[in-house]
Design a protein around this motif. Structure first.
Motif, short mmCIF file in Angstrom:
data_model
loop_
_atom_site.label_atom_id
_atom_site.label_comp_id
_atom_site.label_asym_id
_atom_site.label_seq_id
_atom_site.Cartn_x
_atom_site.Cartn_y
_atom_site.Cartn_z
N ALA A 61 41.86 17.35 39.98
CA ALA A 61 42.29 18.48 40.82
C ALA A 61 43.75 18.84 40.57
N GLY A 62 44.34 18.25 39.54
CA GLY A 62 45.75 18.52 39.25
C GLY A 62 46.71 17.58 39.93
N GLY A 63 46.18 16.55 40.60
CA GLY A 63 47.03 15.60 41.31
C GLY A 63 47.59 14.52 40.41
N PRO A 64 48.38 13.62 40.99
CA PRO A 64 49.08 12.61 40.19
C PRO A 64 48.28 11.35 39.87
N VAL A 65 47.19 11.07 40.61
CA VAL A 65 46.50 9.78 40.47
C VAL A 65 45.64 9.79 39.21
N VAL A 66 46.05 8.98 38.24
CA VAL A 66 45.33 8.93 36.96
C VAL A 66 44.50 7.66 36.80
N LEU A 67 44.85 6.60 37.52
CA LEU A 67 44.11 5.34 37.42
C LEU A 67 44.02 4.68 38.80
N ILE A 68 42.90 3.98 39.02
CA ILE A 68 42.71 3.21 40.24
C ILE A 68 42.20 1.82 39.86
N GLN A 69 42.84 0.81 40.40
CA GLN A 69 42.40 -0.57 40.19
C GLN A 69 41.70 -1.07 41.44
N PHE A 70 40.52 -1.67 41.25
CA PHE A 70 39.78 -2.25 42.37
C PHE A 70 39.82 -3.76 42.24
N GLU A 71 40.07 -4.44 43.36
CA GLU A 71 40.29 -5.88 43.43
C GLU A 71 41.61 -6.26 42.74
N ASN A 72 42.00 -7.51 42.87
CA ASN A 72 43.32 -7.90 42.42
C ASN A 72 43.40 -9.41 42.24
N GLU A 73 43.81 -9.85 41.05
CA GLU A 73 44.03 -11.27 40.77
C GLU A 73 42.80 -12.11 41.11
N TYR A 74 41.63 -11.57 40.82
CA TYR A 74 40.41 -12.27 41.21
C TYR A 74 40.18 -13.53 40.38
N GLN A 86 35.60 4.47 50.88
CA GLN A 86 35.04 5.82 50.99
C GLN A 86 35.99 6.74 51.75
N TYR A 87 36.62 6.22 52.78
CA TYR A 87 37.59 7.03 53.53
C TYR A 87 38.78 7.42 52.65
N VAL A 88 39.37 6.44 51.96
CA VAL A 88 40.51 6.73 51.09
C VAL A 88 40.12 7.71 49.98
N ALA A 89 38.96 7.49 49.36
CA ALA A 89 38.51 8.38 48.28
C ALA A 89 38.33 9.79 48.78
N ALA A 90 37.72 9.95 49.95
CA ALA A 90 37.50 11.28 50.50
C ALA A 90 38.83 11.99 50.77
N GLU A 91 39.81 11.25 51.29
CA GLU A 91 41.11 11.85 51.57
C GLU A 91 41.84 12.23 50.28
N LEU A 92 41.77 11.37 49.27
CA LEU A 92 42.42 11.69 47.99
C LEU A 92 41.84 12.96 47.39
N HIS A 93 40.52 13.10 47.47
CA HIS A 93 39.88 14.29 46.92
C HIS A 93 40.17 15.53 47.76
N ALA A 94 40.09 15.39 49.07
CA ALA A 94 40.33 16.53 49.95
C ALA A 94 41.76 17.05 49.81
N ARG A 95 42.68 16.16 49.58
CA ARG A 95 44.09 16.54 49.45
C ARG A 95 44.48 16.86 48.01
N LYS A 96 43.48 16.85 47.11
CA LYS A 96 43.67 17.21 45.70
C LYS A 96 44.74 16.34 45.03
N LEU A 97 44.65 15.05 45.28
CA LEU A 97 45.61 14.12 44.71
C LEU A 97 45.08 13.41 43.46
N MET A 98 43.80 13.60 43.13
CA MET A 98 43.24 13.00 41.93
C MET A 98 43.50 13.90 40.72
N ALA A 99 43.57 13.30 39.56
CA ALA A 99 43.90 14.03 38.33
C ALA A 99 43.01 15.24 38.06
#
Length: 202
Positions: free
Chosen positions: A170-183, A155-168
């Protein structure tokens, strides 16, 4: 799990996939990515690094988000919440948001792999060591203490990404997010609780 300024539907309208390629803001895009872990590259080298991406005809940078690198906390003074006094460090080589802005300035998209487990040949798979002090903690499964800390971090990371307009959206670069890894490497050990945990992650 995490409330965000942009809903899943809004993100999907900006970034979608039609079976042939991704579409970003209505433009067909083949995401050609390279992996670089921001804590392992000094910020003074970011511009040079991203230039090599462009020279190699890559248009996307992919990185893990290292929870354990960012979490710091004061000596605990709460018996009910051992991580009550946590603080996050995003300075210097830990500046994920500056890294993403620099990638965007270089004309690159970004894919974030936010864990919570990342492996990446780092101690404890990227988990903060402080999680071991949380009573009843079990990692990477349907476990209330673990889910609480994961949710707080994401929730902290998501809020910062949105506040800083880094998500797609809002015109930002982040187009995909992966949750968990090699499960799949550990899924058998967790059984049905592991399946429920993955459903919770989604």
């Amino acid at each position: 799990m995490a409330s965000a300024k942009f809903s899943h539907d809004e993100q999907s309208r900006v970034v979608s996939y039609d079976g042939s390629s991704f579409l970003v803001r209505g433009k067909r895009v083949f995401l050609l990515s390279g992996s670089v872990h921001y804590p392992r590259v000094h910020p003074s080298r970011w511009t040079e690094l991203f230039a090599t991406f462009r020279e190699a005809s890559l248009n996307t940078i992919e990185t893990y988000v290292f929870w354990g690198e960012h979490l710091h906390f004061s000596p605990r003074d709460s018996e009910t919440d051992p991580l009550e006094n946590i603080q996050y460090d995003f300075e210097g080589r830990r500046d994920l948001f500056g890294f993403l802005r620099a990638a965007h300035d270089a004309g690159l998209y970004a894919i974030l792999r936010i864990g919570p487990y990342v492996c990446a040949e780092v101690s404890y798979g990227g988990f903060p060591f402080a999680l071991r002090d949380v009573p009843g903690m079990r990692f990477r499964t349907l476990n209330a203490p673990f889910q609480k800390e994961v949710a707080r971090w994401v929730q902290y990371v998501a809020a910062e990404l949105h506040a800083r307009k880094l998500m797609a959206p809002a015109g930002g670069p982040v187009v995909l997010i992966q949750f968990e890894n090699e499960y799949q490497m550990v899924a058998g050990a967790y059984g049905e609780e592991g399946n429920k945990y993955l459903q919770w992650c989604s």
